[in-house]
Design a protein around this motif. Structure first.
Motif, short mmCIF file in Angstrom:
data_model
loop_
_atom_site.label_atom_id
_atom_site.label_comp_id
_atom_site.label_asym_id
_atom_site.label_seq_id
_atom_site.Cartn_x
_atom_site.Cartn_y
_atom_site.Cartn_z
N ALA A 17 0.83 -1.21 0.00
CA ALA A 17 0.00 0.00 0.00
C ALA A 17 0.86 1.25 0.00
O ALA A 17 0.60 2.20 -0.75
N ALA A 18 1.90 1.27 0.82
CA ALA A 18 2.79 2.43 0.88
C ALA A 18 3.48 2.66 -0.46
O ALA A 18 3.58 3.79 -0.94
N LEU A 19 3.93 1.59 -1.07
CA LEU A 19 4.57 1.71 -2.39
C LEU A 19 3.58 2.22 -3.43
O LEU A 19 3.94 3.03 -4.29
N ASP A 20 2.33 1.77 -3.36
CA ASP A 20 1.30 2.22 -4.30
C ASP A 20 1.01 3.71 -4.15
O ASP A 20 0.78 4.41 -5.13
N VAL A 21 0.99 4.20 -2.91
CA VAL A 21 0.59 5.59 -2.65
C VAL A 21 1.70 6.57 -3.01
O VAL A 21 1.46 7.55 -3.71
N ASP A 22 2.90 6.33 -2.50
CA ASP A 22 3.95 7.33 -2.76
C ASP A 22 5.29 6.74 -3.18
O ASP A 22 6.31 7.40 -3.09
N ASP A 23 5.26 5.49 -3.63
CA ASP A 23 6.45 4.83 -4.17
C ASP A 23 7.59 4.76 -3.15
O ASP A 23 8.75 4.78 -3.52
N THR A 24 7.23 4.73 -1.86
CA THR A 24 8.23 4.65 -0.81
C THR A 24 7.87 3.53 0.15
O THR A 24 6.78 3.53 0.71
N ALA A 25 8.80 2.61 0.33
CA ALA A 25 8.56 1.53 1.29
C ALA A 25 8.67 2.10 2.70
O ALA A 25 9.55 2.91 2.98
N PRO A 26 7.77 1.69 3.59
CA PRO A 26 7.85 2.20 4.96
C PRO A 26 9.08 1.64 5.68
O PRO A 26 9.54 0.55 5.38
N ALA A 27 9.60 2.42 6.62
CA ALA A 27 10.71 1.94 7.45
C ALA A 27 10.18 0.86 8.39
O ALA A 27 9.15 1.04 9.01
N ILE A 28 10.88 -0.24 8.44
CA ILE A 28 10.51 -1.33 9.34
C ILE A 28 11.44 -1.21 10.55
O ILE A 28 12.65 -1.43 10.42
N SER A 29 10.88 -0.83 11.68
CA SER A 29 11.72 -0.61 12.85
C SER A 29 10.88 -0.64 14.13
O SER A 29 9.66 -0.73 14.07
N ALA A 30 11.56 -0.51 15.23
CA ALA A 30 10.90 -0.42 16.53
C ALA A 30 10.51 1.03 16.79
O ALA A 30 11.18 1.96 16.33
N TRP A 31 9.42 1.21 17.53
CA TRP A 31 9.01 2.56 17.92
C TRP A 31 9.66 2.92 19.24
O TRP A 31 9.95 2.07 20.06
N ARG A 32 9.81 4.21 19.44
CA ARG A 32 10.38 4.70 20.70
C ARG A 32 9.32 5.42 21.52
O ARG A 32 9.61 6.32 22.28
N PHE A 33 8.07 5.01 21.34
CA PHE A 33 6.97 5.60 22.09
C PHE A 33 5.92 4.52 22.30
O PHE A 33 5.94 3.49 21.66
N GLY A 34 5.00 4.74 23.21
CA GLY A 34 4.00 3.73 23.54
C GLY A 34 2.77 3.81 22.66
O GLY A 34 2.39 4.88 22.21
N VAL A 35 2.16 2.66 22.41
CA VAL A 35 0.93 2.57 21.63
C VAL A 35 0.03 1.49 22.21
O VAL A 35 0.51 0.55 22.86
N ASN A 36 -1.26 1.62 21.99
CA ASN A 36 -2.20 0.60 22.46
C ASN A 36 -2.10 -0.69 21.65
O ASN A 36 -2.62 -1.72 22.07
N GLY A 37 -1.45 -0.63 20.50
CA GLY A 37 -1.28 -1.82 19.69
C GLY A 37 -0.56 -2.95 20.41
O GLY A 37 -0.71 -4.11 20.07
N THR A 38 0.21 -2.60 21.42
CA THR A 38 0.91 -3.60 22.22
C THR A 38 -0.08 -4.60 22.82
O THR A 38 0.16 -5.82 22.82
N PHE A 39 -1.21 -4.10 23.29
CA PHE A 39 -2.22 -4.97 23.91
C PHE A 39 -2.92 -5.83 22.86
O PHE A 39 -3.23 -7.00 23.11
#
Length: 90
Positions: A17-39
């Motif tokens: 999807a990212a490549l389709d929208v702006d021809d840029t692959a998203p960075a695959i990495s760890a976040w340095r902030f908290g998110v509810n996605g952890t749960f």
């Protein structure tokens, strides 16, 4: 801690999807902030982040997001959901 493999269906759909929208692959990495996605991830729901803005501003008093970045992020998320649901078709 939260981890979803890059090879998962949700991650692969987001990358395409990212490549389709702006021809840029998203960075695959760890976040340095908290998110509810952890749960969600702990509950067995593959979870990724595909959002707008610069991580360094996330959850800070200076947090801000450019309009174009917000629009492109919404497009990427929509395309990811469409791919994972096959466009809503059964």
């Amino acid at each position: 801690m939260m981890f979803t493999p890059q090879t998962s269906l949700v991650a692969q759909a987001a990358i395409v999807a990212a490549l389709d929208v702006d021809d840029t692959a998203p960075a695959i990495s760890a976040w340095r902030f908290g998110v509810n996605g952890t749960f969600m991830n702990a509950a067995g729901i593959p979870t990724i982040g595909l959002g707008p803005g610069d991580e360094k501003w996330a959850h800070t008093p200076e947090e801000h997001i450019g309009t174009a970045d917000l629009v492109n992020s919404a497009r990427k998320i929509a395309r990811t959901v469409m791919a994972l649901t096959k466009g809503g078709e059964a």
